[in-house]
Design an enzyme around this catalytic site. Structure first.
Site, PDB file in Angstrom:
ATOM      1  N   ASP A 135     -12.955 -24.925  -1.306  1.00 54.34           N
ATOM      2  CA  ASP A 135     -14.077 -25.396  -0.607  1.00 54.34           C
ATOM      3  C   ASP A 135     -13.558 -25.520   0.847  1.00 54.34           C
ATOM      4  O   ASP A 135     -13.819 -26.932   1.687  1.00 54.34           O
ATOM      5  CB  ASP A 135     -13.860 -27.261  -0.939  1.00 54.34           C
ATOM      6  CG  ASP A 135     -15.943 -27.145  -1.891  1.00 54.34           C
ATOM      7  OD1 ASP A 135     -16.106 -26.151  -2.355  1.00 54.34           O
ATOM      8  OD2 ASP A 135     -16.281 -28.568  -1.823  1.00 54.34           O
TER       9      ASP A 135
ATOM     10  N   ASP B  44     -12.471 -40.146 -10.535  1.00 53.72           N
ATOM     11  CA  ASP B  44     -12.468 -39.325 -11.900  1.00 53.72           C
ATOM     12  C   ASP B  44     -11.734 -41.190 -12.111  1.00 53.72           C
ATOM     13  O   ASP B  44     -12.225 -41.182 -13.600  1.00 53.72           O
ATOM     14  CB  ASP B  44     -10.373 -39.436 -11.203  1.00 53.72           C
ATOM     15  CG  ASP B  44     -10.003 -40.104  -9.892  1.00 53.72           C
ATOM     16  OD1 ASP B  44     -10.966 -41.035  -9.414  1.00 53.72           O
ATOM     17  OD2 ASP B  44      -8.664 -40.424  -8.840  1.00 53.72           O
TER      18      ASP B  44
END
Length: 517
Positions: A286, A439
């Protein structure tokens, strides 16, 4: 015993001269002893006075009044230097705070999403903060003046407030302060007391939680409890010719502008001991820096030429940060051919046998959704900051993660160094960009769906700790900016879930509430 009178006599003993040198304008001073010391009294200078009090013995070093004056001046200069440094540091800190508040941001890592915020709303928000601070300062000054005048005594006893008649404009100040005390007693004190009691309760809950975790860790060590796989995989010895006994594993490496560590991490993942026909590595870049993109792409092409099954992916539209990056990669059609996905951040370097020690736990255990490995730090002894981080994270992995994994089969996913069953990810709804703690979000949703987790304390994945405070602050900002938001989003699902309450690990949520209070 006092020194002899002759010690003050300049004619009786020659004083030791002192040379004072100004090294720089920051009050840095060095003291140089006189070379005549040994000529006057010999090498054994510094001994105490003779017991008879008749002056210094042979070899003693004598000080006169002028030398004491210079020593005092030296100490005064050094103290002034310390005060000057503290004053300049305070001014610098105040200037930095003022610049950031004026610019409408409090963190140097403000992303482009904050630029989309309305400047008018942002200006109003910080204007409210400034007004609140000004009112707080005014009230503090009023309280200090009231304390010095003794007004707080009558207010504390809840008696009618009577101010001294000697005070100027007695009627106005009396009514003003009396009204403020009455408002504070009626409206300010009760919520503050409630919040204080809530903090005490949460502190007791957290203390009990820590005690239970420590007892659980002791029991695990005492009994030698350790997760063991139910089945074995990889009976074939030739990894290049066959891989029928090995499941298909997808390895994902999300990264963003990781110019310093991408080579070591890609090399470590490409050297995983697993049949090449049963593994695919995705480098999810990214990066917005064209140079970094080119370097990472060239590294991937180099390993492709060496025979590694690795591919480079770069998103044009960077939505959702890491969660969006992983979600985009999981939408590829070829992902359906794989059963498990291992995730490693750009600064993590797994050992070659990582997959062989984690994936076997999934065999013959269809309820298992995640296998999490422990982090190990290659620079834990670099400085005091890394040592403190190592202590904190070791407690997290050694105690929290291990106890939760053994007794309730649930713990928070650490975002890396873990292997997921792709079916569990899809059943939990996949990666969502609704929080910055993707997460923890996926772990809670998967657990509410009934999936079990296994933590392996003896399987380590190497990484690095932030070595400077600025990098540590950025890391902690990412780790703590989303749990409270996740608590608000997941609380209704937790209440409606069919998972037994005793198996819900809401300890992290309690800590979020405590931080907000």
């Amino acid at each position: 015993m006092s020194p002899p009178f002759g010690w003050w006599d300049k004619k009786a003993h020659r004083g030791t001269p002192v040379i004072v040198k100004m090294e720089n304008p920051n009050w840095s001073i060095s003291e140089i002893s006189s070379p005549d010391d040994e000529d006057e009294y010999g090498i054994g200078a510094g001994e105490e006075f003779a017991a008879a009090g008749r002056g210094p013995r042979k070899g003693a070093r004598v000080k006169n009044a002028k030398q004491i004056t210079w020593v005092l001046l030296l100490k005064a200069h050094r103290a002034a230097g310390c005060l000057t440094f503290l004053a300049s540091a305070a001014v610098g800190l105040a200037s930095a705070v003022r610049r950031r508040v004026a610019s409408g941001r409090t963190d140097s890592d403000t992303t482009s999403s904050s630029d989309e915020e309305s400047p008018v709303l942002r200006s109003r928000f910080y204007s409210c903060i400034k007004a609140f601070l000004c009112v707080s300062v005014v009230l503090l000054c009023l309280e200090i003046a009231a304390y010095l005048k003794g007004w707080h005594l009558t207010a504390w006893e809840m008696q009618p407030l009577v101010l001294p008649s000697s005070f100027g404009v007695r009627g106005f100040l009396e009514s003003l302060y009396a009204g403020w005390v009455s408002f504070r007693v009626e409206y300010v004190a009760p919520p503050l007391q409630f919040l204080a009691n809530a903090c005490v309760i949460l502190f007791l809950v957290q203390s009990a939680d820590r005690l239970i975790l420590c007892l659980g860790c002791f029991w695990i060590r005492f009994k030698g409890i350790k997760p063991t796989p139910k089945g074995a995989i990889g009976t074939s010895k030739d990894l290049e010719s066959g891989g029928e006994d090995y499941p298909m594993v997808l390895v994902q490496m999300p990264m963003c502008n990781e110019r310093e560590v991408y080579q070591q991490s890609i090399a470590a993942v490409c050297n995983l001991d697993w049949p090449r026909s049963n593994i695919l590595i995705q480098v999810l870049d990214d990066s917005d820096d064209p140079t970094t993109q080119t370097l990472i792409k060239e590294e991937v092409e180099k390993w492709q030429q060496n025979g590694a099954r690795i591919m480079y992916r770069h998103r044009v539209i960077r939505d959702g940060y890491k969660a969006g990056n992983l979600k985009s990669a999981m939408n590829c059609s070829y992902v359906n051919d794989y059963e498990f996905v291992a995730i490693f951040d750009a600064d993590f370097q797994p050992a070659p046998d990582f997959l062989k020690r984690t994936v076997p736990h999934f065999k013959d255990n269809e309820e298992l959704g995640l296998v999490q490995a422990r982090w190990s730090f290659v620079n834990k002894d670099e400085n005091l900051l890394t040592r403190l981080q190592n202590i904190n994270l070791c407690f997290h992995f050694e105690v929290e993660q291990q106890v939760n994994g053994v007794f309730i089969n649930f713990f928070g996913f650490n975002g890396t160094a873990g292997v997921w069953r792709i079916k569990a990810l899809e059943d939990a709804g996949g990666w969502l960009e609704r929080t910055t703690v993707e997460d923890m979000d996926i772990a809670v949703r998967a657990h509410l769906k009934g999936w079990k987790f296994v933590y392996l304390n003896d399987v380590e994945c190497q990484c690095e700790l932030p070595e400077c405070y600025e990098a540590y602050r950025k890391q902690q900002h990412r780790w703590h900016s989303g749990p409270m938001q996740l608590f608000r989003l997941c609380l209704p699902d937790i209440i409606r879930s069919k998972v037994p309450f005793i198996n819900l690990n809401i300890r992290s949520f309690i800590q979020c509430i405590e931080a907000c209070l």
